[in-house]
Design a protein around this motif. Structure first.
Motif, PDB file in Angstrom:
ATOM      1  N   VAL A  70       0.833  -1.199   0.000  1.00  0.00           N
ATOM      2  CA  VAL A  70       0.000   0.000   0.000  1.00  0.00           C
ATOM      3  C   VAL A  70       0.874   1.257   0.000  1.00  0.00           C
ATOM      4  CG1 VAL A  70      -0.236   0.043   2.538  1.00  0.00           C
ATOM      5  CG2 VAL A  70      -1.993   1.088   1.122  1.00  0.00           C
ATOM      6  N   LEU A  71       0.407   2.270  -0.704  1.00  0.00           N
ATOM      7  CA  LEU A  71       1.040   3.587  -0.702  1.00  0.00           C
ATOM      8  C   LEU A  71      -0.014   4.581  -0.251  1.00  0.00           C
ATOM      9  CD1 LEU A  71       3.546   5.372  -1.471  1.00  0.00           C
ATOM     10  CD2 LEU A  71       2.360   5.796  -3.632  1.00  0.00           C
ATOM     11  N   VAL A  72       0.240   5.268   0.853  1.00  0.00           N
ATOM     12  CA  VAL A  72      -0.680   6.262   1.392  1.00  0.00           C
ATOM     13  C   VAL A  72      -0.076   7.633   1.135  1.00  0.00           C
ATOM     14  CG1 VAL A  72      -1.882   7.115   3.436  1.00  0.00           C
ATOM     15  CG2 VAL A  72      -1.444   4.660   3.181  1.00  0.00           C
ATOM     16  N   VAL A  73      -0.773   8.438   0.351  1.00  0.00           N
ATOM     17  CA  VAL A  73      -0.297   9.777  -0.002  1.00  0.00           C
ATOM     18  C   VAL A  73      -1.071  10.781   0.841  1.00  0.00           C
ATOM     19  CG1 VAL A  73      -0.019  11.451  -1.860  1.00  0.00           C
ATOM     20  CG2 VAL A  73       0.205   9.009  -2.346  1.00  0.00           C
ATOM     21  N   ASP A  74      -0.364  11.593   1.606  1.00  0.00           N
ATOM     22  CA  ASP A  74      -1.006  12.629   2.420  1.00  0.00           C
ATOM     23  C   ASP A  74       0.029  13.702   2.747  1.00  0.00           C
ATOM     24  OD1 ASP A  74       0.566  11.327   4.319  1.00  0.00           O
ATOM     25  OD2 ASP A  74      -0.904  11.531   5.899  1.00  0.00           O
ATOM     26  N   GLY A  75      -0.292  14.569   3.635  1.00  0.00           N
ATOM     27  CA  GLY A  75       0.668  15.554   4.099  1.00  0.00           C
ATOM     28  C   GLY A  75       1.085  16.579   3.076  1.00  0.00           C
ATOM     29  N   LEU A  76       0.183  16.987   2.200  1.00  0.00           N
ATOM     30  CA  LEU A  76       0.531  17.972   1.176  1.00  0.00           C
ATOM     31  C   LEU A  76       0.591  19.376   1.768  1.00  0.00           C
ATOM     32  CD1 LEU A  76       0.980  18.697  -1.840  1.00  0.00           C
ATOM     33  CD2 LEU A  76      -1.489  18.997  -2.000  1.00  0.00           C
ATOM     34  N   ALA A 105      -1.881  -0.872  -3.679  1.00  0.00           N
ATOM     35  CA  ALA A 105      -3.122  -0.134  -3.495  1.00  0.00           C
ATOM     36  C   ALA A 105      -2.691   1.281  -3.119  1.00  0.00           C
ATOM     37  CB  ALA A 105      -3.963  -0.743  -2.383  1.00  0.00           C
ATOM     38  N   VAL A 106      -3.147   2.280  -3.861  1.00  0.00           N
ATOM     39  CA  VAL A 106      -2.784   3.664  -3.591  1.00  0.00           C
ATOM     40  C   VAL A 106      -3.977   4.339  -2.923  1.00  0.00           C
ATOM     41  CG1 VAL A 106      -2.082   5.866  -4.591  1.00  0.00           C
ATOM     42  CG2 VAL A 106      -1.211   3.725  -5.547  1.00  0.00           C
ATOM     43  N   VAL A 107      -3.726   4.989  -1.783  1.00  0.00           N
ATOM     44  CA  VAL A 107      -4.784   5.615  -1.012  1.00  0.00           C
ATOM     45  C   VAL A 107      -4.515   7.112  -0.900  1.00  0.00           C
ATOM     46  CG1 VAL A 107      -5.995   5.648   1.207  1.00  0.00           C
ATOM     47  CG2 VAL A 107      -5.071   3.492   0.323  1.00  0.00           C
ATOM     48  N   LEU A 108      -5.508   7.895  -1.282  1.00  0.00           N
ATOM     49  CA  LEU A 108      -5.480   9.352  -1.139  1.00  0.00           C
ATOM     50  C   LEU A 108      -6.608   9.751  -0.206  1.00  0.00           C
ATOM     51  CD1 LEU A 108      -5.140  10.119  -4.935  1.00  0.00           C
ATOM     52  CD2 LEU A 108      -3.351  10.450  -3.247  1.00  0.00           C
ATOM     53  N   PRO A 109      -6.462  10.835   0.551  1.00  0.00           N
ATOM     54  CA  PRO A 109      -7.550  11.245   1.449  1.00  0.00           C
ATOM     55  C   PRO A 109      -8.752  11.782   0.674  1.00  0.00           C
ATOM     56  CG  PRO A 109      -5.784  12.859   1.485  1.00  0.00           C
ATOM     57  CD  PRO A 109      -5.310  11.713   0.644  1.00  0.00           C
ATOM     58  N   ALA A 110      -9.922  11.591   1.242  1.00  0.00           N
ATOM     59  CA  ALA A 110     -11.134  12.194   0.691  1.00  0.00           C
ATOM     60  C   ALA A 110     -11.229  13.622   1.224  1.00  0.00           C
ATOM     61  CB  ALA A 110     -12.357  11.390   1.120  1.00  0.00           C
TER      62      ALA A 110
END
Length: 124
Positions: A70-76, A105-110
């Motif tokens: 999994v790759l969790v993208v956040d903290g922009l 699985a790539v996860v971006l915040p809603a």
């Protein structure tokens, strides 16, 4: 677990950053535990996506298909002058291309993730 801090620069001047947490299933005894240790958004993703053994839960198996990591993208964080959805899309696409393969699985915040102004841009 690997945490990547990506610097966003324009003409050698940093204008923002993006954080991505990469969880490699085969390099972790328990991916869920490791992600939960990261706190914030990755911890939330871990409890919703992974079971106690660190495998993807039954609810997501069909959606995720053969993903094992999994790759969790956040903290922009991005200076206002560059806070454009197209710029963010380009940065996120480059990060995903660099840090993943077909088994992620790539996860971006809603938008309702309440992670700050950057999460709204990531959601777009």
């Amino acid at each position: 677990m690997q945490t990547w801090e990506v610097r966003i620069t324009v003409a050698d001047t940093q204008v923002g950053s993006l954080t991505a947490v990469r969880g490699l299933y085969w390099k972790s005894d328990n991916l869920r535990e490791r992600m939960a240790d990261e706190q914030s958004f990755p911890a939330l993703v871990a409890t919703q996506l992974l079971d106690e053994e660190g495998r993807f839960t039954y609810e997501f198996e069909e959606f995720i298909e053969s993903a094992s990591s999994v790759l969790v993208v956040d903290g922009l964080q991005l200076e206002e002058a560059f806070a454009d959805p197209l710029i963010v899309a380009g940065v996120v696409a480059a990060v995903i291309d660099r840090l993943t393969d077909n088994y992620f699985a790539v996860v971006l915040p809603a938008q309702n993730a309440c992670l700050g102004a950057g999460s709204a841009l990531l959601a777009e």
